[in-house]
Design a protein around this motif. Structure first.
Motif, PDB file in Angstrom:
ATOM      1  N   HIS A  72     -34.044  73.995  21.967  1.00 58.35           N
ATOM      2  CA  HIS A  72     -34.547  74.631  23.189  1.00 58.35           C
ATOM      3  C   HIS A  72     -35.032  76.028  22.851  1.00 58.35           C
ATOM      4  N   SER A  73     -36.262  76.327  23.283  1.00 60.87           N
ATOM      5  CA  SER A  73     -36.813  77.659  23.019  1.00 60.87           C
ATOM      6  C   SER A  73     -37.280  78.303  24.316  1.00 60.87           C
ATOM      7  N   GLU A  74     -37.253  79.620  24.337  1.00 67.03           N
ATOM      8  CA  GLU A  74     -37.705  80.378  25.508  1.00 67.03           C
ATOM      9  C   GLU A  74     -38.422  81.616  25.007  1.00 67.03           C
ATOM     10  N   VAL A  75     -39.711  81.716  25.337  1.00 64.25           N
ATOM     11  CA  VAL A  75     -40.514  82.870  24.935  1.00 64.25           C
ATOM     12  C   VAL A  75     -40.984  83.584  26.188  1.00 64.25           C
ATOM     13  N   LEU A  76     -40.635  84.859  26.311  1.00 67.44           N
ATOM     14  CA  LEU A  76     -40.992  85.639  27.495  1.00 67.44           C
ATOM     15  C   LEU A  76     -42.426  86.123  27.416  1.00 67.44           C
ATOM     16  N   GLY A  77     -43.137  86.027  28.549  1.00 69.14           N
ATOM     17  CA  GLY A  77     -44.529  86.450  28.620  1.00 69.14           C
ATOM     18  C   GLY A  77     -44.703  87.688  29.466  1.00 69.14           C
ATOM     19  N   PRO A  78     -45.943  87.986  29.855  1.00 69.88           N
ATOM     20  CA  PRO A  78     -46.231  89.217  30.611  1.00 69.88           C
ATOM     21  C   PRO A  78     -45.696  89.153  32.050  1.00 69.88           C
ATOM     22  N   TYR A  79     -45.434  90.362  32.610  1.00 69.19           N
ATOM     23  CA  TYR A  79     -45.007  90.455  34.010  1.00 69.19           C
ATOM     24  C   TYR A  79     -46.200  90.122  34.905  1.00 69.19           C
ATOM     25  N   VAL A 124     -38.753  72.136  24.784  1.00 74.66           N
ATOM     26  CA  VAL A 124     -37.700  71.340  24.158  1.00 74.66           C
ATOM     27  C   VAL A 124     -38.367  70.467  23.102  1.00 74.66           C
ATOM     28  N   THR A 125     -37.893  70.613  21.857  1.00 76.20           N
ATOM     29  CA  THR A 125     -38.468  69.820  20.771  1.00 76.20           C
ATOM     30  C   THR A 125     -37.369  69.015  20.100  1.00 76.20           C
ATOM     31  N   PRO A 126     -37.698  67.869  19.550  1.00 76.38           N
ATOM     32  CA  PRO A 126     -36.680  67.071  18.853  1.00 76.38           C
ATOM     33  C   PRO A 126     -36.126  67.849  17.657  1.00 76.38           C
ATOM     34  N   GLY A 127     -34.868  67.649  17.342  1.00 74.59           N
ATOM     35  CA  GLY A 127     -34.262  68.306  16.190  1.00 74.59           C
ATOM     36  C   GLY A 127     -34.786  67.726  14.892  1.00 74.59           C
ATOM     37  N   ALA A 128     -34.869  68.576  13.868  1.00 80.34           N
ATOM     38  CA  ALA A 128     -35.323  68.119  12.552  1.00 80.34           C
ATOM     39  C   ALA A 128     -34.218  67.316  11.875  1.00 80.34           C
ATOM     40  N   SER A 129     -34.590  66.437  10.979  1.00 81.27           N
ATOM     41  CA  SER A 129     -33.592  65.679  10.231  1.00 81.27           C
ATOM     42  C   SER A 129     -32.874  66.610   9.261  1.00 81.27           C
ATOM     43  N   THR A 130     -31.599  66.347   9.050  1.00 88.64           N
ATOM     44  CA  THR A 130     -30.826  67.173   8.113  1.00 88.64           C
ATOM     45  C   THR A 130     -31.417  67.091   6.714  1.00 88.64           C
ATOM     46  N   ALA A 131     -31.919  65.921   6.369  1.00 85.96           N
ATOM     47  CA  ALA A 131     -32.520  65.744   5.044  1.00 85.96           C
ATOM     48  C   ALA A 131     -33.682  66.705   4.833  1.00 85.96           C
ATOM     49  N   SER A 132     -34.447  66.956   5.887  1.00 84.37           N
ATOM     50  CA  SER A 132     -35.590  67.866   5.746  1.00 84.37           C
ATOM     51  C   SER A 132     -35.147  69.326   5.678  1.00 84.37           C
ATOM     52  N   LEU A 133     -33.944  69.610   6.186  1.00 86.20           N
ATOM     53  CA  LEU A 133     -33.435  70.983   6.203  1.00 86.20           C
ATOM     54  C   LEU A 133     -32.679  71.344   4.921  1.00 86.20           C
ATOM     55  N   LEU A 134     -32.116  70.350   4.261  1.00 87.37           N
ATOM     56  CA  LEU A 134     -31.229  70.617   3.126  1.00 87.37           C
ATOM     57  C   LEU A 134     -31.886  71.365   1.961  1.00 87.37           C
ATOM     58  N   PRO A 135     -33.118  71.083   1.589  1.00 88.99           N
ATOM     59  CA  PRO A 135     -33.709  71.852   0.480  1.00 88.99           C
ATOM     60  C   PRO A 135     -33.717  73.359   0.750  1.00 88.99           C
ATOM     61  N   GLU A 136     -34.081  73.733   1.980  1.00 88.01           N
ATOM     62  CA  GLU A 136     -34.101  75.156   2.327  1.00 88.01           C
ATOM     63  C   GLU A 136     -32.681  75.725   2.368  1.00 88.01           C
ATOM     64  N   ILE A 137     -31.745  74.951   2.924  1.00 88.31           N
ATOM     65  CA  ILE A 137     -30.345  75.390   2.969  1.00 88.31           C
ATOM     66  C   ILE A 137     -29.820  75.630   1.559  1.00 88.31           C
ATOM     67  N   LEU A 138     -30.166  74.725   0.661  1.00 85.21           N
ATOM     68  CA  LEU A 138     -29.717  74.830  -0.727  1.00 85.21           C
ATOM     69  C   LEU A 138     -30.284  76.085  -1.387  1.00 85.21           C
ATOM     70  N   ARG A 139     -31.555  76.355  -1.147  1.00 87.93           N
ATOM     71  CA  ARG A 139     -32.178  77.551  -1.739  1.00 87.93           C
ATOM     72  C   ARG A 139     -31.543  78.827  -1.187  1.00 87.93           C
ATOM     73  N   GLU A 140     -31.271  78.829   0.108  1.00 87.98           N
ATOM     74  CA  GLU A 140     -30.637  79.998   0.723  1.00 87.98           C
ATOM     75  C   GLU A 140     -29.242  80.236   0.143  1.00 87.98           C
ATOM     76  N   ALA A 141     -28.493  79.153  -0.023  1.00 81.54           N
ATOM     77  CA  ALA A 141     -27.132  79.269  -0.552  1.00 81.54           C
ATOM     78  C   ALA A 141     -27.153  79.823  -1.975  1.00 81.54           C
ATOM     79  N   ILE A 142     -28.085  79.346  -2.786  1.00 78.72           N
ATOM     80  CA  ILE A 142     -28.204  79.820  -4.171  1.00 78.72           C
ATOM     81  C   ILE A 142     -28.587  81.300  -4.188  1.00 78.72           C
TER      82      ILE A 142
END
Length: 691
Positions: A72-79, A124-142
């Protein structure tokens, strides 16, 4: 909720740094877990913990979601006053915001905040698969791992603690596509370098620990630790003794092997003539062996090495371990024998040429100052002044020995052995060693009276000299370890129950520094020692308010400080404590604002109100009752008796106007409060207990 499946990540490397391995494994584990949590992936950790060996870092989690939840995302715009023109049509600001969101402006929602109504884009967007997130998670952890000097290999740009050779990444039974350090993730690990030097294919994460065990690798450090302890203890028992297993040595051995196997070894008994501390130091620090002690705790000629292999010829492995230790032992014996020929007393001559500190002279100058202090302190605590002086005169001589030059950690210990060999009294020899205690945080203070005297004298001179020479600690800089010395001094005095006037001791130290034309600020140094003492008591769970209540009185004796602090703890638990603390705070404020001289005595004829007469009578009685207790420093009894004043104190403040118009009445009431405040503050400034 997303379906959960086990997750395994294993990074295979060349042998990782022994001391750094636990930290690297923990950081890798934490980084992966944090990366999953940050992205909202469901986690079931159970009792998961970092897994590692010298050749691998691994994360094994029992349950990890297959995908993120909806995002879920919320981006505020102009008054509205900026987004719409006078005709209610979208301005360029609103059109740009809608275009960026990828929708027509009429599909935007509105929200209100403190500044007014504005447009908002919610999606509202579907969640990404964990498999697609793991490479980035691994790089961040390293990237987040504590590797001060990454190693580079080949002609690649990447770096790590050691070159990496394989990568396993399984989520459930599925290999997650990822690349790290040029390695493609797969399901193939590797076994023990010698016992099983071949691939280990993993069908699913939960097979990992058993599959590696079958390949002669214990990936759980706690399992290796337990096995090492069990095998070492069994080998020691076989030799008729018990193993010396220190936490530091054990931890390093755990991180040196994948498949530990104990090997019982021995050395020539002639080496036992050398101080056992030197032999133990060599075995533990240099070779990571476990010494074997007899029932009395004395070193035997047996020791235990931990091999990373189950050898078919254990005797040959033992010979190898014995071979590497023999030259070090031979050196130690040579140093010891040569030192014995010289003798401890004659070693002292060289201290005159060794600078202790430019403004404070040579080590010999320091020895003379410490000896003079020891001679002053000894009779105050029931120790022999002549022996104290002698021990102090010899205490630094072993710094000139060959043994201490080779084994710096043996300062004092070597001196004790040389003193015994030289025919010095056992008390003097022991004090030379104990003068260094406590050697580190959590270490015991000296046990013998003479050792305590030397420990105190040494630290008093170090502190006074350090402050006199302008070496006060700043930030993380403390070249003379003055903070540690202050705490060691305080602990030795308090835990020994010594009634020593701290300011007088510091003044004696200043007298010893007079020849160097430098002096310490005694008040500043006293406060510095109290500041270290605050941390000491904080670690014991003493509230800062209790400490501050006693510190305000600046007791001359640190042991007296301790007893007052103990009494405050007992007093604070009484139901009357809060009210009396508040009353004392009120008394201090009233007396601070009082104008003119306050009479030194109470005039009974001027006590008009029943409440003030009752308080005067109660205070007089309390003073009489607590006099002897104060003299005997029974502070618990003093405060317990003063607690009984609460009814009269409450009645006085409820019914008596202190600042009466009549100057005589006002002065008399202020005199009564002065008398009360002085007695309430005899043990500590109890107003600190008032919230």
């Amino acid at each position: 909720m997303s379906q959960l499946s086990p997750l395994l990540i294993e990074l295979g490397t060349e042998e990782l740094p022994v001391k750094a391995l636990p930290g690297l494994a923990q950081a890798f584990f934490d980084g992966v877990v944090e990366g999953l949590r940050k992205r909202g992936v469901a986690l079931e950790l159970g009792d998961a913990r970092p897994l590692s060996t010298p050749r691998r870092l691994a994360v094994l989690l029992p349950g990890v979601g297959l995908e993120q939840p909806e995002q879920h995302s919320e981006v505020l715009g102009p008054y509205l006053n900026i987004a719409l023109d006078a005709e209610g049509q979208p301005t360029k600001a609103l059109q740009g915001f809608a275009a960026k969101a990828g929708i027509d402006w009429t599909a935007l929602e509105k929200t209100t905040d403190s500044k007014g109504e504005r447009f908002v884009h919610r999606a509202v967007t579907p969640g990404a698969s964990t498999a697609s997130l793991l490479p980035e998670i691994l790089r961040e952890a390293i990237a987040a791992m504590p590797i001060p000097k990454p190693m580079r290999w080949g002609d690649h740009a990447w770096g790590f603690a050691r070159p990496a050779h394989w990568l396993v990444l399984l989520h459930g039974a599925t290999v997650v596509e990822a690349e790290l350090f040029g390695l493609q993730a797969g399901r193939v690990s590797r076994g023990h370098r010698f016992h099983h030097d071949q691939a280990v294919s993993l069908a699913q994460p939960q097979d990992y620990i058993e599959a590696l065990r079958a390949a002669f690798v214990l990936v759980d450090p706690s399992e290796r630790r337990a096995r090492i302890v069990a095998e070492v203890e069994a080998a020691a028992a076989k030799a008729g003794g018990s193993a010396r297993i220190t936490d530091d040595n054990l931890e390093q051995v755990v991180n040196l092997v994948e498949w530990p196997s104990a090997v019982l070894c021995s050395f020539e008994r002639a080496f036992l003539a050398v101080p056992q501390e030197a032999l133990i130091e060599t075995m533990e620090i240099n070779q990571k062996f476990f010494p074997v002690l007899d029932a009395a705790g004395t070193l035997t000629e047996k020791f235990i090495g931990i091999a990373n292999i189950e050898s078919k010829d254990v005797a040959e492995v033992a010979k190898g371990y014995e071979r590497v230790i023999r030259p070090r032992f031979a050196d130690a014996k040579f140093f010891f024998d040569e030192d014995l020929k010289q003798g401890l007393a004659s070693m002292g001559a060289g201290l005159k040429t060794v600078t202790y500190q430019a403004k404070l002279g040579s080590v010999a100058d320091k020895v003379a100052r410490v000896a003079a202090l020891a001679e002053v302190i000894a009779p105050q605590v029931g120790a022999d002044a002549t022996q104290a002086k002698r021990a102090a005169e010899l205490a630094k001589n072993d710094l000139q020995s060959r043994m201490v030059n080779e084994f710096p950690e043996l300062q004092g210990i070597a001196g004790r052995h040389y003193a015994v060999a030289g025919g010095e009294p056992s008390e003097v020899a022991l004090a030379i060693d104990e003068a260094y205690q406590p050697r580190f945080g959590g270490d015991d203070i000296a046990l013998s009276p003479l050792g305590k005297v030397l420990a105190i004298a040494e630290r008093v001179d170090t502190l006074a000299g350090g402050f006199a020479a302008g070496l006060k600690p700043t930030g993380n800089k403390d070249p003379f370890a003055l903070r540690r010395n202050a705490l060691g001094l305080a602990r030795t005095v308090i835990e020994s129950g010594f009634e020593l006037d701290l300011r007088a001791l510091l003044a004696s130290a200043n007298a010893g520094l007079a020849a160097r034309s430098v002096q310490a600020d005694i008040g500043e140094l006293y406060d510095f020692i109290l500041d270290r003492l605050k941390g000491y008591y904080s670690d014991k769970g003493v509230p800062a308010t209790h400490f501050n209540a006693v510190a305000e009185l600046k007791p001359a004796s640190l042991y007296d400080f301790d007893r007052r602090l103990d009494a405050i703890g007992t007093f604070a638990a009484l139901p009357e404590a809060e009210a009396l603390a508040a009353a004392n705070k009120r008394i201090r404020n009233i007396l601070r604002k009082a104008e003119g001289d306050i009479p030194a005595q109470i005039d009974p004829a001027l006590l008009q109100e029943d409440a003030e007469r009752a308080l005067a009578e109660a205070v007089t009685a309390a003073i009489d009752d607590t006099g002897a207790s104060l003299q005997h420093k029974d502070y618990v009894a003093v405060l317990a008796r003063l607690a009984r004043l609460r009814p009269q104190v409450d009645a006085f403040f409820d019914g008596v106007m202190v600042n009466a118009e009549d100057p005589a009445l006002r002065g008399n009431r202020l005199a009564l409060l002065t008398l009360l405040g002085e007695r309430l503050g005899k043990v500590a400034a109890i107003e600190h207990l008032s919230s």
